[in-house]
Scaffold this active site. Structure first.
Site, PDB file in Angstrom:
ATOM      1  CD  GLU A  72     -11.770   5.226   1.634  1.00 21.42           C
ATOM      2  OE1 GLU A  72     -12.109   6.504   1.116  1.00 21.42           O
ATOM      3  OE2 GLU A  72     -10.828   4.511   0.700  1.00 21.42           O
ATOM      4  CE  LYS A  77      -4.469  -1.473   1.688  1.00 17.50           C
ATOM      5  NZ  LYS A  77      -4.022  -2.983   2.012  1.00 17.50           N
ATOM      6  CB  SER A 110      -0.139  -8.435  -1.220  1.00 19.75           C
ATOM      7  OG  SER A 110      -0.761  -9.167  -0.237  1.00 19.75           O
TER       8      SER A 110
HETATM    9  C1  LIG Z   1      -4.941  -4.122   1.604  1.00 22.08           C
HETATM   10  C2  LIG Z   1      -4.276  -5.280   1.327  1.00 22.08           C
HETATM   11  C3  LIG Z   1      -4.622  -6.134   0.013  1.00 22.08           C
HETATM   12  C4  LIG Z   1      -5.807  -5.945  -0.733  1.00 22.08           C
HETATM   13  O1  LIG Z   1      -5.830  -4.717  -1.437  1.00 22.08           O
HETATM   14  P1  LIG Z   1      -5.600  -4.651  -3.040  1.00 22.08           P
HETATM   15  O2  LIG Z   1      -6.110  -3.116  -3.281  1.00 22.08           O
HETATM   16  O3  LIG Z   1      -6.589  -5.495  -3.383  1.00 22.08           O
HETATM   17  O4  LIG Z   1      -4.081  -4.933  -3.121  1.00 22.08           O
HETATM   18  C5  LIG Z   1      -3.845  -7.309  -0.152  1.00 22.08           C
HETATM   19  N1  LIG Z   1      -2.928  -7.512   0.550  1.00 22.08           N
HETATM   20  C6  LIG Z   1      -2.482  -6.754   1.685  1.00 22.08           C
HETATM   21  C7  LIG Z   1      -1.263  -7.338   2.518  1.00 22.08           C
HETATM   22  C8  LIG Z   1      -3.222  -5.729   2.173  1.00 22.08           C
HETATM   23  O5  LIG Z   1      -2.852  -4.959   3.206  1.00 22.08           O
END
Ligand SMILES: *Cc1c(COP(=O)(O)O)cnc(C)c1O
Length: 404
Positions: free
Chosen positions: A119, A97, A386
């Site tokens: 948000e 993010k 992610s």
């Molecule tokens: C917020 C988050 C997501 C989902 O958000 P996307 O916009 O779909 O990428 C996925 N993995 C992690 C670790 C997150 O914090």
């Protein structure tokens, strides 16, 4: 003979439409602001000075490039495809993010804005936003559903440490969709000094395209790293989907390479037929939310339903409009993984690779577990790691106790 001439990487048209999806469904009073944002974003991205500064913060503050890591023991376990992790969990604040937050805060500063609003549902985007607002000395206000505030003490504490003010939202069910409405309302009333920092590839145009551009660094790096490591492009890419930003970030640089297969993984929660899931494409229908037209979880009257998933970060009741379009075009495949499958994949990753993944990420890993064994050993598969799982310890421990 069929000629495939679609350049999927071109994305939206001039008004922000991805086919029938996207657009800008906002109050009339917001239109001038949205148009100005779009103009400023396009100007910034054409400016070498802006891009150089973005690169510098990505390197020194975020910690890019993130490694492309060969997951050798996971590959051995599944006995098929060669599995690589794109290590976004090593970024500052523990997920992808921050890539987007750094981009948008530099844009906000360039536009002379002094107040940042956002948000948040689970609080991860709120923490990343509070982090960059602190770094640039800007006021930060985070809208968060009252129900979510109770569920996410740690992230609320983090945001406060970083100097953000949390505004509890009690309308509706006191969750993410209500917080999104409140943030849009705030923006209309503080047009002059305020920048609305959206955390995924959703919202009115230009947000879906802008957030994708800031996240596209994930795929650009992956492409280069894979060419160095294996001398060719990957065969498949796998990423989990909340709103879809880490997935778009990984996919974008490969969209025009027909030989690269892409799989987005939605959260099936307690099952697609349970009514308790977050799979907007596979269990939803088209409608308008958060300023754009896309697939949504909604009832027959068009009321937005709350999303359910063991991973709070996938609890978004919509999906970015570009994904809705790529789904319709058949360029990207979408799969659904339920809570139980995600939790199983979470444990395997911990024990095989010594990496505790986020529960969101575990959904992508569960899809890898399903596919990799069927594929030949020369198949190169990249999964977007992610985020890291430290934030999920209370949830995981509770679930382990329940299952014991
Ligand atoms: C917020 C988050 C997501 C989902 O958000 P996307 O916009 O779909 O990428 C996925 N993995 C992690 C670790 C997150 O914090």
């Amino acid at each position: 003979m069929h000629h495939s001439t679609t350049h999927y990487s071109q994305g939206a048209d001039a008004r922000g439409h991805f086919g029938q999806f996207g657009g800008r469904f906002v109050a009339e009073s917001l239109m001038p602001l949205i148009l100005e944002l779009e103009r400023q974003f396009n100007a910034a991205m054409a400016e070498p000075g802006f891009l150089a500064e973005l690169d510098r913060f990505q390197a020194e503050f975020v910690g890019r490039p993130s490694p492309l890591y060969f997951a050798e023991r996971l590959t051995e376990l599944y006995g098929g495809a060669r599995i690589y992790f794109k290590r976004e969990e090593l970024n500052h604040t523990g997920a992808h993010k921050i890539n987007n937050c750094i981009g948008q805060i530099l844009l906000a500063r360039r536009m002379g804005k002094t107040r940042i609003i956002a948000e948040t549902g689970a609080g991860m985007h709120g923490v990343a936003t509070a982090t960059v607002a602190a770094r640039f000395g800007l006021e930060c206000v985070v809208y968060m559903g009252a129900t979510d505030i109770q569920r996410q003490h740690d992230n609320v504490a983090r945001m406060r440490l970083l100097g953000a003010r949390i505004v509890p939202v009690t309308s509706g069910t006191g969750t993410l969709k209500d917080a999104m409405n409140e943030a849009l309302r705030d923006w209309v009333t503080h047009i002059d000094n305020t920048f609305y920092l959206i955390g995924t590839v959703a919202g009115p145009h230009p947000y879906p395209s802008m957030v994708r551009e800031f996240q596209a660094v994930i795929g650009r790096e992956t492409r280069e790293q894979m060419l160095v490591r294996e001398g060719r492009l990957p065969d498949s890419l796998v990423a989990c989907i909340g709103g879809g930003s880490n997935a778009m970030g990984l996919f974008h640089a490969f969209l025009d390479d027909a030989g690269v297969q892409m799989i987005g993984v939605e959260a099936a929660g307690e099952g697609l037929h349970s009514g308790k899931h977050a799979a907007s494409l596979q269990g939803g229908s088209p409608g308008v939310l958060h300023g754009n037209r896309t697939y949504l979880l909604q009832d027959d009257d068009g009321q937005i339903s709350d999303a359910h998933s063991v991973s709070a970060g996938l609890d978004y009741p919509g999906i970015g409009p570009e994904h809705a379009w790529l789904h319709e075009q058949g360029r990207v495949e979408y799969a659904a993984i339920d809570d139980r499958q995600a939790l199983a994949a979470f444990h395997v990753c911990c024990r095989q690779e010594g990496i505790i993944p986020a529960l969101e990420t575990a959904h992508a890993l569960a899809e890898v577990a399903r596919r990799a064994p069927q594929l030949p050993p020369e198949h190169l598969m990249v999964v977007c790691l992610s985020g890291r799982g430290d934030k999920d310890m209370p949830t995981v421990l509770r679930l382990m106790e329940e299952q014991a």
